[in-house]
Design an enzyme around this catalytic site. Structure first.
Site, short mmCIF file in Angstrom:
data_model
loop_
_atom_site.label_atom_id
_atom_site.label_comp_id
_atom_site.label_asym_id
_atom_site.label_seq_id
_atom_site.Cartn_x
_atom_site.Cartn_y
_atom_site.Cartn_z
N HIS A 15 -6.00 3.89 20.36
CA HIS A 15 -7.68 3.77 20.82
C HIS A 15 -7.90 3.70 22.24
CE1 HIS A 15 -11.57 1.73 20.91
NE2 HIS A 15 -11.74 1.81 20.03
N GLN B 69 -2.85 6.51 15.72
CA GLN B 69 -3.88 6.81 16.52
C GLN B 69 -3.66 5.57 17.71
OE1 GLN B 69 -8.20 5.33 15.70
NE2 GLN B 69 -8.20 7.40 15.77
N PHE C 6 -21.20 6.28 16.98
CA PHE C 6 -19.59 6.17 17.00
C PHE C 6 -18.79 7.43 17.27
CE2 PHE C 6 -16.69 2.58 15.36
CZ PHE C 6 -17.39 1.62 15.94
N ARG D 177 -11.12 9.72 19.46
CA ARG D 177 -10.49 8.58 20.10
C ARG D 177 -9.19 9.42 20.66
NH1 ARG D 177 -11.13 3.90 15.82
NH2 ARG D 177 -13.08 3.44 16.32
N ARG E 295 -8.29 9.63 13.13
CA ARG E 295 -9.32 8.98 12.07
C ARG E 295 -10.51 8.73 13.09
NH1 ARG E 295 -11.32 3.72 12.07
NH2 ARG E 295 -9.53 2.64 13.03
N GLU F 201 -15.01 0.34 20.45
CA GLU F 201 -15.77 1.63 20.83
C GLU F 201 -17.38 1.30 20.96
OE1 GLU F 201 -14.34 5.06 18.54
OE2 GLU F 201 -16.05 5.79 18.52
N LEU G 237 -8.30 -4.97 21.36
CA LEU G 237 -8.99 -3.75 21.42
C LEU G 237 -10.55 -4.21 22.11
CD1 LEU G 237 -9.57 -1.12 19.96
CD2 LEU G 237 -11.02 -2.49 18.50
N HIS H 102 -3.45 1.69 17.57
CA HIS H 102 -4.55 1.23 16.92
C HIS H 102 -4.33 1.36 15.21
CE1 HIS H 102 -8.50 -0.46 16.38
NE2 HIS H 102 -9.02 0.75 15.70
C1 LIG Z 1 -8.86 -4.95 16.39
C2 LIG Z 1 -9.36 -3.93 15.31
C3 LIG Z 1 -10.67 -3.48 15.15
C4 LIG Z 1 -10.89 -2.48 14.32
N1 LIG Z 1 -12.26 -1.85 14.11
C5 LIG Z 1 -12.56 -1.13 13.12
C6 LIG Z 1 -14.02 -0.77 12.91
O1 LIG Z 1 -14.89 -1.59 13.72
N2 LIG Z 1 -14.15 -0.25 11.82
C7 LIG Z 1 -13.36 0.33 11.10
O2 LIG Z 1 -13.77 1.15 10.07
N3 LIG Z 1 -11.93 0.08 11.25
C8 LIG Z 1 -11.68 -0.68 12.31
N4 LIG Z 1 -10.29 -1.18 12.50
C9 LIG Z 1 -9.34 -0.77 11.21
C10 LIG Z 1 -9.45 -1.48 10.22
O3 LIG Z 1 -9.86 -2.95 10.34
C11 LIG Z 1 -8.26 -1.43 9.30
O4 LIG Z 1 -7.88 -0.40 8.95
C12 LIG Z 1 -8.68 -2.19 7.67
O5 LIG Z 1 -9.25 -3.22 7.79
C13 LIG Z 1 -7.26 -2.37 6.95
O6 LIG Z 1 -7.46 -3.10 5.76
P1 LIG Z 1 -6.22 -3.25 4.81
O7 LIG Z 1 -6.83 -4.02 3.80
O8 LIG Z 1 -5.50 -1.96 4.53
O9 LIG Z 1 -5.18 -3.91 5.60
P2 LIG Z 1 -5.22 -5.54 6.43
O10 LIG Z 1 -6.43 -6.08 6.62
O11 LIG Z 1 -4.32 -5.48 7.62
O12 LIG Z 1 -4.51 -6.47 5.28
C14 LIG Z 1 -3.09 -6.48 4.94
C15 LIG Z 1 -2.74 -7.66 4.19
O13 LIG Z 1 -1.40 -7.21 3.64
C16 LIG Z 1 -0.69 -8.37 3.62
N5 LIG Z 1 0.71 -8.25 3.61
C17 LIG Z 1 1.32 -7.33 4.66
N6 LIG Z 1 2.51 -7.40 4.52
C18 LIG Z 1 2.79 -7.97 3.31
C19 LIG Z 1 3.99 -8.57 2.64
N7 LIG Z 1 5.31 -8.20 3.08
N8 LIG Z 1 3.98 -9.35 1.72
C20 LIG Z 1 2.61 -9.89 1.42
N9 LIG Z 1 1.83 -9.45 1.96
C21 LIG Z 1 1.51 -8.75 3.07
C22 LIG Z 1 -1.15 -9.07 4.71
O14 LIG Z 1 -1.30 -10.59 4.42
C23 LIG Z 1 -2.84 -9.07 4.70
O15 LIG Z 1 -3.48 -9.75 3.81
C24 LIG Z 1 -9.74 -2.23 13.34
C25 LIG Z 1 -8.67 -2.45 13.39
C26 LIG Z 1 -8.17 -3.33 14.62
C27 LIG Z 1 -6.74 -3.90 14.64
#
Ligand SMILES: Cc1cc2nc3c(=O)[nH]c(=O)nc-3n(C[C@H](O)[C@H](O)[C@H](O)COP(=O)(O)OP(=O)(O)OC[C@H]3O[C@@H](n4cnc5c(N)ncnc54)[C@H](O)[C@@H]3O)c2cc1C
Length: 619
Positions: free
Chosen positions: A256, A254, A132, A300, A417, A269, A266, A373
């Site tokens: 991507h 960031q 990566f 990135r 990141r 990568e 997306l 991203h």
């Molecule tokens: C397409 C894509 C591919 C990616 N690939 C990778 C990868 O290969 N490797 C890597 O390390 N990272 C990757 N990332 C980044 C990584 O997936 C995210 O940074 C990480 O999963 C975020 O997790 P989280 O729990 O912080 O947020 P999220 O998984 O986004 O969860 C947010 C939660 O908050 C809740 N929420 C939001 N606002 C409110 C509100 N007002 N009231 C109640 N609930 C709310 C939502 O319902 C949800 O449950 C990728 C991201 C994307 C978009």
């Protein structure tokens, strides 16, 4: 199943059910403190609130992998991962936190495996890993295979495994409840709870909690071209601003490099890790000019800027779907990857290209452009997930207030990141936050102070916030009938689209003071006033999703202004932020974190440098 009534008082409310929120719930329930409470017959009262059904959280979209120096496939050391993370973040990383991230990564990945994540395997049955961008062996010497993967669907595996473990633990969820307010006590030193809007019924709830954890994910929807799902509207960060808290390093967002043209979806990568190459209009593999050693797998921000430079130099290509359109893409050439392996390890990428572009990556070149991203900045936290306000002589912790995942900033990503580090951040620091909440709950659980027939009095701040919110939502609904044919023909979706287009033109990949000033003026004079006039078009209370869209539009506008303000204040280029009016990194003045509040005040705090002195960042 959502609760039919809320408790008088919760030990903890977790807002968000992605990788961070679910890891926090598990960290809490699996702690020794909770085991001890249960031995005493005391069951902690915890609620996980999510505006989506938990399995729709964006964590499920993560594709490429989760970083850890497992050292099973080839030699790897956590110290190398630590170094890469600091360098990748252009030295804006807090090194105590990054050290922890790299050191604990292998544990985190193996714990996920035990929780049911079906990682892809090597021939001899070990967890398979792939290269990566920016991950190296021996302090930058050569690329290393550090991203543990599950084909190109690792996030789906992680989200489902964590959710199943939460169900097994009996975690209570409030699904499709939207948190509208984060409530602190009068002097802003402790959390009182949250206000939440139940989308199914249109009712507003005041939810008292001794501990609140924000795990609401990122804010990619600030930009038109984004890999982020529609829910990533920066709610948690905006709620923190509204509650009077600061946000850290919001100027770093960031891009991507490989978003599929037009859609921004997306293309992981992993497509370059498996052999894909970026080419310009003349067919040249241009990355070797920009990053001679790491080429297409440089960090990135480096690759995104290289794409932009090629486009500006007239070597971009148009999206084949819009041949007369702007030549703002380059080609991703995956034709050199063995077709059988491509289908085996990149099924999601192949499917996305086929379904959304009508192309076959085994034979066709694929048009790509940078896509918003990941938000590196967010709610400032300690390594135990505690939210703080920076003070002249350190950090003032807000009692009972926590954050984790993409909405937070423990500062392991600094100014940029590395791929694979955010799932790790969300799972590791989510778990740690859950454990530190357990420590607080153990000393004073709600159930221990429950008296038959007695109720916990709601804090006045919470009552006021809840009444105010109910009033705002009632007004949005009451004026719905009169909406047609008046200025109310405007709507939240159009506003969010306009904001995204505007941010993209002024603040994506490369910016300067003139562009930033224009963007801030447009926000103040047009977009924010427009957001204040929004009303619903239907007065139905049942699943009226326009209400949450309006609140999201408010959040995005507030966050955009904070982000632009911090960007304007940082007069240098570092990591994901490239200011053409200040093209150099300036450690003398800006090797420090920015903090911005709702009033637009910007303050600064030092970066925690432990043992890696700032150096040059070439790939
Ligand atoms: C397409 C894509 C591919 C990616 N690939 C990778 C990868 O290969 N490797 C890597 O390390 N990272 C990757 N990332 C980044 C990584 O997936 C995210 O940074 C990480 O999963 C975020 O997790 P989280 O729990 O912080 O947020 P999220 O998984 O986004 O969860 C947010 C939660 O908050 C809740 N929420 C939001 N606002 C409110 C509100 N007002 N009231 C109640 N609930 C709310 C939502 O319902 C949800 O449950 C990728 C991201 C994307 C978009």
């Amino acid at each position: 199943m959502s609760p039919t009534k809320v408790e008088d008082m919760y030990d903890a409310v977790i807002v968000g059910a992605g990788g961070a929120g679910l890891s926090a719930a598990l960290g809490f329930y699996r702690s020794q403190e909770v085991a001890d409470l249960r031995d005493r017959g005391i069951e902690p009262k915890v609620l996980v609130i999510s505006k989506l059904q938990p399995l729709r959280s964006h964590t499920g979209s993560a594709e490429g992998g989760i970083a850890a120096s497992l050292g099973d496939m080839e030699p790897d050391e956590w110290q190398w991962h630590y170094y890469d993370t600091v360098k990748g973040g252009d030295w804006l990383v807090d090194q105590d936190a990054a050290k922890l991230l790299a050191k604990e990564a292998a544990h985190t990945v193996r714990d996920l495996e035990h929780d049911g994540v079906a990682f892809s395997r090597t021939e001899d049955g070990r967890i398979a890993q792939r290269r990566f961008g920016g991950h190296t062996s021996d302090f930058g010497k050569a690329p290393v295979k550090r991203a543990a993967y599950a084909a190109d669907r690792v996030g789906h595996q992680i989200l489902f495994a964590l959710w199943q473990q939460c169900v097994a633990q009996g975690v209570a969820f409030a699904e499709e409840w939207y948190v509208t307010d984060l409530v602190l006590n009068a002097d802003h030193t402790a959390s009182e709870g949250v206000v939440a809007y139940d989308v199914a019924t249109g009712t507003t709830h005041a939810i008292a909690a001794r501990n609140v954890l924000m795990a609401t994910g990122g804010a990619g929807r600030l930009f038109h071209t984004t890999s982020n799902s529609h829910d990533l509207t920066g709610d948690g960060m905006a709620l923190a601003l509204q509650a009077g808290l600061d946000l850290e390093d919001t100027e770093f967002l960031q891009f991507h490099p490989t978003g599929l043209a037009h859609t921004g979806i997306l293309l992981s990568e992993a497509s370059r890790a498996e052999g894909g190459v970026l080419r310009n209009a003349t067919g040249e593999a241009f990355m070797e000019h920009y990053a001679p050693e790491h080429k297409d797998l440089a960090a990135r921000d480096v690759v995104s800027r290289a794409i932009r430079s090629e486009v500006m130099a007239g070597r971009g290509v148009a999206d084949p779907k819009d041949p007369e359109g702007p030549k703002d893409c380059v080609w991703l050439d995956m034709t050199g990857i063995d077709a059988t392996r491509m289908h085996e390890v990149l099924p999601q990428v192949v499917e996305t290209i086929r379904d959304y572009a009508g192309l076959d990556p085994a034979t066709d070149l694929v048009p790509v452009k940078p896509t918003a991203h990941y938000t590196m900045g967010g709610i400032p936290i300690t390594v135990d997930g505690e939210v703080y306000i920076p003070t002249a002589d350190g950090r003032q912790i807000i009692t009972g207030m926590y954050a984790a995942g993409e909405c937070s900033c423990v500062s392991v990503h600094g100014a940029n990141r590395l791929g694979g580090n955010s799932l790790l951040d969300a799972c590791l620091f989510g778990t740690r936050a859950g454990r530190s909440i357990a420590t607080r709950v153990a000393s004073d659980p709600v159930a221990a102070s429950d008296v038959e027939g007695d109720t916990h009095a709601l804090a006045q701040e919470l009552v006021d916030a809840s009444n105010r919110r109910k009033g705002i939502i009632d007004t949005l609904l009451e004026s719905a009938d009169s909406a047609e044919g008046t200025s109310q023909s405007d709507n939240a979706y159009a506003l969010i689209a306009d904001l995204g287009t505007f941010m993209e033109a002024h603040a994506a990949v490369v910016t300067d003071a003139t562009l930033l000033d224009k963007a801030m003026a447009a926000l103040r004079n047009d977009l924010i006033p427009r957001s204040e006039l929004l009303h619903a078009h239907s007065d139905s209370k049942v699943f009226n999703q326009e209400i949450t869209a309006i609140l999201e539009a408010h959040h995005l506008c507030e966050l955009a202004l904070a982000m632009l303000t911090a960007t304007r204040a940082r007069e240098e280029s570092r990591g994901s932020l490239y200011r053409s009016d200040f093209p150099e990194r300036n450690d003398a003045e800006y090797l420090r974190h920015s903090f911005v509040n709702l009033n637009g005040d910007v303050s600064w705090a030092p970066v925690n440098i432990v043992d890696i002195e700032p150096g040059s960042r070439s790939y």
